[in-house]
Motif scaffolding. Structure first.
Motif, PDB file in Angstrom:
ATOM      1  N   LYS A   1       0.819  -1.218   0.000  1.00 49.64           N
ATOM      2  CA  LYS A   1       0.000   0.000   0.000  1.00 49.64           C
ATOM      3  C   LYS A   1       0.848   1.262   0.000  1.00 49.64           C
ATOM      4  O   LYS A   1       0.416   2.301  -0.511  1.00 49.64           O
ATOM      5  CB  LYS A   1      -0.954   0.004   1.196  1.00 49.64           C
ATOM      6  N   GLU A   2       2.052   1.199   0.587  1.00 50.35           N
ATOM      7  CA  GLU A   2       2.900   2.394   0.629  1.00 50.35           C
ATOM      8  C   GLU A   2       3.254   2.877  -0.773  1.00 50.35           C
ATOM      9  O   GLU A   2       3.418   4.070  -1.006  1.00 50.35           O
ATOM     10  CB  GLU A   2       4.184   2.091   1.416  1.00 50.35           C
ATOM     11  N   ARG A   3       3.363   1.959  -1.716  1.00 49.55           N
ATOM     12  CA  ARG A   3       3.731   2.354  -3.066  1.00 49.55           C
ATOM     13  C   ARG A   3       2.570   3.009  -3.801  1.00 49.55           C
ATOM     14  O   ARG A   3       2.763   3.723  -4.787  1.00 49.55           O
ATOM     15  CB  ARG A   3       4.269   1.162  -3.841  1.00 49.55           C
ATOM     16  N   LEU A   4       1.364   2.745  -3.340  1.00 51.28           N
ATOM     17  CA  LEU A   4       0.190   3.401  -3.922  1.00 51.28           C
ATOM     18  C   LEU A   4      -0.080   4.761  -3.288  1.00 51.28           C
ATOM     19  O   LEU A   4      -0.933   5.502  -3.762  1.00 51.28           O
ATOM     20  CB  LEU A   4      -1.052   2.510  -3.748  1.00 51.28           C
ATOM     21  N   GLY A   5       0.612   5.058  -2.184  1.00 51.80           N
ATOM     22  CA  GLY A   5       0.376   6.321  -1.488  1.00 51.80           C
ATOM     23  C   GLY A   5      -0.771   6.202  -0.496  1.00 51.80           C
ATOM     24  O   GLY A   5      -1.538   5.240  -0.492  1.00 51.80           O
ATOM     25  N   ASN A   6      -0.910   7.210   0.335  1.00 47.07           N
ATOM     26  CA  ASN A   6      -1.905   7.169   1.414  1.00 47.07           C
ATOM     27  C   ASN A   6      -3.326   7.026   0.912  1.00 47.07           C
ATOM     28  O   ASN A   6      -4.103   6.204   1.391  1.00 47.07           O
ATOM     29  CB  ASN A   6      -1.795   8.432   2.277  1.00 47.07           C
ATOM     30  N   VAL A   7      -3.699   7.846  -0.054  1.00 43.66           N
ATOM     31  CA  VAL A   7      -5.102   7.895  -0.472  1.00 43.66           C
ATOM     32  C   VAL A   7      -5.530   6.586  -1.124  1.00 43.66           C
ATOM     33  O   VAL A   7      -6.468   5.915  -0.684  1.00 43.66           O
ATOM     34  CB  VAL A   7      -5.340   9.086  -1.420  1.00 43.66           C
ATOM     35  N   LEU A   8      -4.840   6.199  -2.187  1.00 44.66           N
ATOM     36  CA  LEU A   8      -5.219   4.976  -2.901  1.00 44.66           C
ATOM     37  C   LEU A   8      -4.798   3.732  -2.130  1.00 44.66           C
ATOM     38  O   LEU A   8      -5.543   2.747  -2.072  1.00 44.66           O
ATOM     39  CB  LEU A   8      -4.585   4.972  -4.293  1.00 44.66           C
ATOM     40  N   GLY A   9      -3.615   3.762  -1.509  1.00 48.37           N
ATOM     41  CA  GLY A   9      -3.139   2.597  -0.780  1.00 48.37           C
ATOM     42  C   GLY A   9      -4.025   2.223   0.388  1.00 48.37           C
ATOM     43  O   GLY A   9      -4.356   1.056   0.593  1.00 48.37           O
ATOM     44  N   ASN A  10      -4.427   3.209   1.166  1.00 51.28           N
ATOM     45  CA  ASN A  10      -5.310   2.934   2.304  1.00 51.28           C
ATOM     46  C   ASN A  10      -6.688   2.488   1.842  1.00 51.28           C
ATOM     47  O   ASN A  10      -7.312   1.623   2.467  1.00 51.28           O
ATOM     48  CB  ASN A  10      -5.418   4.172   3.198  1.00 51.28           C
TER      49      ASN A  10
END
Length: 324
Positions: free
Chosen positions: A212-221
């Motif tokens: 999820k960290e590679r997707l960033g906060n918004v999309l990853g979470n």
């Protein structure tokens, strides 16, 4: 009117029986060959305008890499994908793990015939089989501990590359073809269908959610906390209990098991570079082949249904600037 209804049902049943996959015609422990797969999709595309099947790449042996698309609109893919989500599935990167090849053939047929309700906001796309040269190199002993199918392809391609290590280095024609196909489709969600190796456990279905960290906060979470959890709960309602795929090399549960890190050398690592949500399906090699094909099919159906209902949420988060 009653006679017409009966006639329509008979035609539908007869038509369905005529387009069974080689897997369905077999004993539940056999997978399609490359030639059978191409013939099946070509016939399906002739019978149903919602199915298109076209060559979009090349294997290291010069054989065609084909993309199959379910698009129920009368528009071209480029026009139809405007305002919709694209779900992209990759099959047969390791042809000794053919579950996704057979499951996708059935699902494309079921969408075309209406057995599975057609989504309104999704175009469903798939590479029919990615490692064609490996698929042609069939045998029964390269995965000796795997519980079916009776005969299957080989892990390496024509140059003996493990293609699931080549998405960034791009030493193979296969990888270059994948990149071109991916950039053409521009999917919101990506699934890579595999079969596990090694460890013995009770679960038929395991998965790797891209970090999820590679997707960033918004999309990853969103993917980690909402989308994937909902998909797994829906699978559980069908009696399919799952766990994340982990590497177990002499470790014990007390110390924890490391999660798989899908760096950009792998398929979902590459697709995540472009903010596409990615999952690797890892069915369990020691479970019967028919059970593995079924759970692979079910997970793709659940993704179609979820994305169809939530495509605006996914797209909004994909292009959010709040990714830090």
């Amino acid at each position: 009117m009653k006679n017409l209804s009966i006639l329509f049902i008979l035609i539908s049943v007869f038509g369905y029986s005529q387009i069974q996959t080689p897997y369905e015609k077999g004993n539940g422990n056999q997978t399609t060959t490359f030639d059978e797969m191409r013939k099946f999709y070509q016939e399906l595309a002739k019978q149903y305008p919602s199915i298109s099947y076209e060559t979009k790449g090349e294997d290291d042996n010069g054989a065609p890499i084909d993309v199959v698309i379910f698009n129920p609109t009368k528009q071209s893919f480029e026009e139809a994908k405007k305002g919709k989500s694209v779900l992209f599935v990759n099959n047969g990167i390791h042809p000794g793990e053919p579950d996704g090849i057979d499951a996708t053939m059935m699902l494309m047929r079921d969408l075309a015939t209406g057995k599975v309700k057609a989504p309104k906001s999704i175009i469903f796309t798939a590479i029919a089989s990615y490692n064609i040269s490996g698929m042609m190199n069939r045998g029964s002993f390269s995965r000796a501990n795997q519980n079916g199918p009776e005969e299957y392809g080989f892990r390496g391609n024509a140059r003996n590359y493990d293609l699931n290590r080549d998405f960034i280095k791009t030493d193979s024609k296969n990888s270059r073809s994948f990149q071109q196909i991916f950039q053409w489709l521009k999917p919101d969600v990506f699934i890579d269908n595999h079969v596990s190796n090694g460890a013995d456990y009770q679960y038929t279905f395991t998965y790797i959610s891209t970090n999820k960290e590679r997707l960033g906060n918004v999309l990853g979470n969103y993917f980690n906390n909402e989308m994937q959890r909902t998909l797994l709960k829906n699978m559980e309602k069908k009696g399919v209990i799952s766990v994340p795929y982990v590497n177990i090399h002499g470790d014990v549960p007390d110390g924890g098991f490391p999660a798989f890190v899908d760096s950009p050398r792998y398929a979902t690592g590459y697709t995540t570079l472009f903010n596409s949500i990615g999952t690797v399906v890892e069915t369990h090699m020691l479970k019967p082949y028919k059970d593995r094909v079924k759970v692979t099919y079910d997970y793709m159906v659940d993704n179609i249904n979820y994305i169809d209902e939530n495509y605006k949420n996914i797209q909004r988060r994909r292009w959010s600037l709040g990714k830090s």
